[in-house]
Design an enzyme around this catalytic site. Structure first.
Site, PDB file in Angstrom:
ATOM      1  CG  HIS A  44      -2.174  -0.741   1.088  1.00  0.00           C
ATOM      2  ND1 HIS A  44      -2.203  -2.109   0.976  1.00  0.00           N
ATOM      3  CD2 HIS A  44      -3.470  -0.336   1.032  1.00  0.00           C
ATOM      4  CE1 HIS A  44      -3.455  -2.517   0.861  1.00  0.00           C
ATOM      5  NE2 HIS A  44      -4.241  -1.465   0.894  1.00  0.00           N
ATOM      6  CG  HIS A  57       1.882  -3.188   6.469  1.00  0.00           C
ATOM      7  ND1 HIS A  57       2.679  -4.204   5.985  1.00  0.00           N
ATOM      8  CD2 HIS A  57       0.876  -3.034   5.578  1.00  0.00           C
ATOM      9  CE1 HIS A  57       2.173  -4.636   4.838  1.00  0.00           C
ATOM     10  NE2 HIS A  57       1.084  -3.950   4.570  1.00  0.00           N
TER      11      HIS A  57
END
Length: 401
Positions: free
Chosen positions: A170, A217
């Site tokens: 991302h 993350h």
């Protein structure tokens, strides 16, 4: 350096960021949690709210997720501890920002740049998107570094939970697309570079922070994603015009590009468990393949639908009529892409299921490499072709362009 890397990968750093933003895990201890063991068979004590029985998290999976247990009995996923949101403004902002990094967003919204701004810019963005995403996805499955542990982290997404963590794709996609557009646009459009820089930094930062907020993350994953994208941009920037020429004017381009991308899909690293990374990567490369062929066809036909006049041209004036036309193009274009996806997906799955003699009700067969790769690549190659070749011609017929 090793201590710094360990600190940046610490899930407690992510959990602390979530709590600062008003997101709390209910039914699990955060700072004072007790964990024993290593990556397997670990146990984390959970300190529930007042009046609630204490529980524990046990049996960590390959991606650092624990199953919740009460009094020694495993609790199903449907009864796992919930989270509490105390700042809904940030919650909505970060969930929206996280959506800006999904493949479906790019496949739906990148064509809008082609339809309403400049096909040249869209082509370059698609090329860089495919490059950074393939590199990022492959690195994930080669490095095999886990996502942050839950608990203490709250995980708001489940679809990609089986994927590995580093780097954050991302963050890579948001950084590369934002800054590729920023660096490519000055030769095509008249705008204030400082304003464009502010927008690029803001959008990419929001997507990066959203990966921490959603618990998907670690800080290290996000930083590595940004740095890797920056390196790719710096290394490829001097070659952009050469690559444009090869893509549009080389006779073998419409054969070589799809063949290379399909080969990369089949050579994608195999894992010991199913992950969505291969399928998502195939989706992206398929869309890139179809778009590449489509732009080559448009160039040969002499109908590129690029801005007319001396470049750079002024940005389109945002009037009520222009907004209506843009909305009309978006709606018609999305219907065309979704319709194409559905038709080609259904047809390709039917053919592949028949070829491999798979029962039609066996939905898990779609995960098999010999079915997943060709059906997704074919489907999204068709989507890329329709986006780049047919939609603008439909707009002309409908008076939308």
């Amino acid at each position: 350096m090793q201590e710094l890397l360990a600190y940046l990968q610490d899930p407690e750093l992510v959990a602390r960021f979530q709590r600062r933003c008003g997101l709390f895990l209910v039914g699990a201890a955060h700072p004072s949690r007790r964990r024993t063991g290593g990556h397997t068979g670990a146990s984390v004590r959970a300190e529930g709210p007042r009046g609630q029985l204490s529980g524990s998290w046990d049996h960590q999976d390959s991606n650092s997720n624990y199953k919740y247990k009460e009094n020694g009995c495993a609790v199903s996923d449907g009864t796992k501890p919930q989270y509490e949101v105390r700042n809904w403004l940030l919650h909505i902002l970060f969930l929206f920002s996280a959506g800006l990094g999904h493949e479906i967003f790019y496949i739906t919204c990148l064509p809008c740049i082609h339809w309403s701004l400049d096909p040249f810019l869209c082509r370059r963005l698609v090329n860089m998107w495919g490059l950074v995403m393939y590199i990022g996805q492959v690195m994930k499955d080669l490095l095999k570094l886990p996502r942050p542990v839950s608990p203490p982290v709250v995980k708001l997404e489940t679809r990609v939970d089986a994927e590995y963590g580093l780097p954050s794709t991302h963050a890579m996609a948001a950084t590369s697309i934002s800054f590729t557009l920023l660096f490519s646009a000055p030769s095509r459009l008249q705008f204030q570079f400082e304003v464009g820089l502010l927008i690029a930094v803001t959008l990419s930062s929001l997507v990066c922070l959203s990966r921490l907020y959603t618990g998907m993350h670690s800080v290290l994953d996000v930083i590595c994603g940004v740095v890797i994208s920056a390196v790719i941009l710096l290394l490829t920037y001097p070659c952009w015009e050469t690559l444009d020429h090869l893509q549009l004017h080389t006779r073998i381009s419409p054969i070589a590009v799809p063949a290379l991308l399909l080969f990369l899909c089949y050579k994608y690293p195999d894992l010991d468990h199913y992950s969505t990374t291969r399928g998502d990567t195939t989706t992206i490369l398929g869309a890139c393949a179809g778009s590449s062929v489509g732009y080559w066809v448009n160039e040969q036909l002499g109908e590129t639908f690029e801005p007319q006049g001396t470049l750079p041209v002024p940005l389109p004036t945002l009037t009520a009529n222009a907004l209506a036309l843009c909305t009309g193009r978006f709606l018609v274009g999305v219907v065309a892409l979704v319709g194409t996806r559905q038709i080609v997906k259904t047809t390709s799955l039917h053919v592949l299921y028949s070829w491999y003699r798979v029962p039609k009700n066996d939905h898990n067969a779609r995960r098999r490499k010999e079915i997943e790769v060709p059906y997704k690549f074919t489907t999204y190659t068709a989507v890329g072709l329709v986006h780049s070749i047919l939609t603008n011609r439909i707009f002309v017929l409908l008076g939308l362009l």
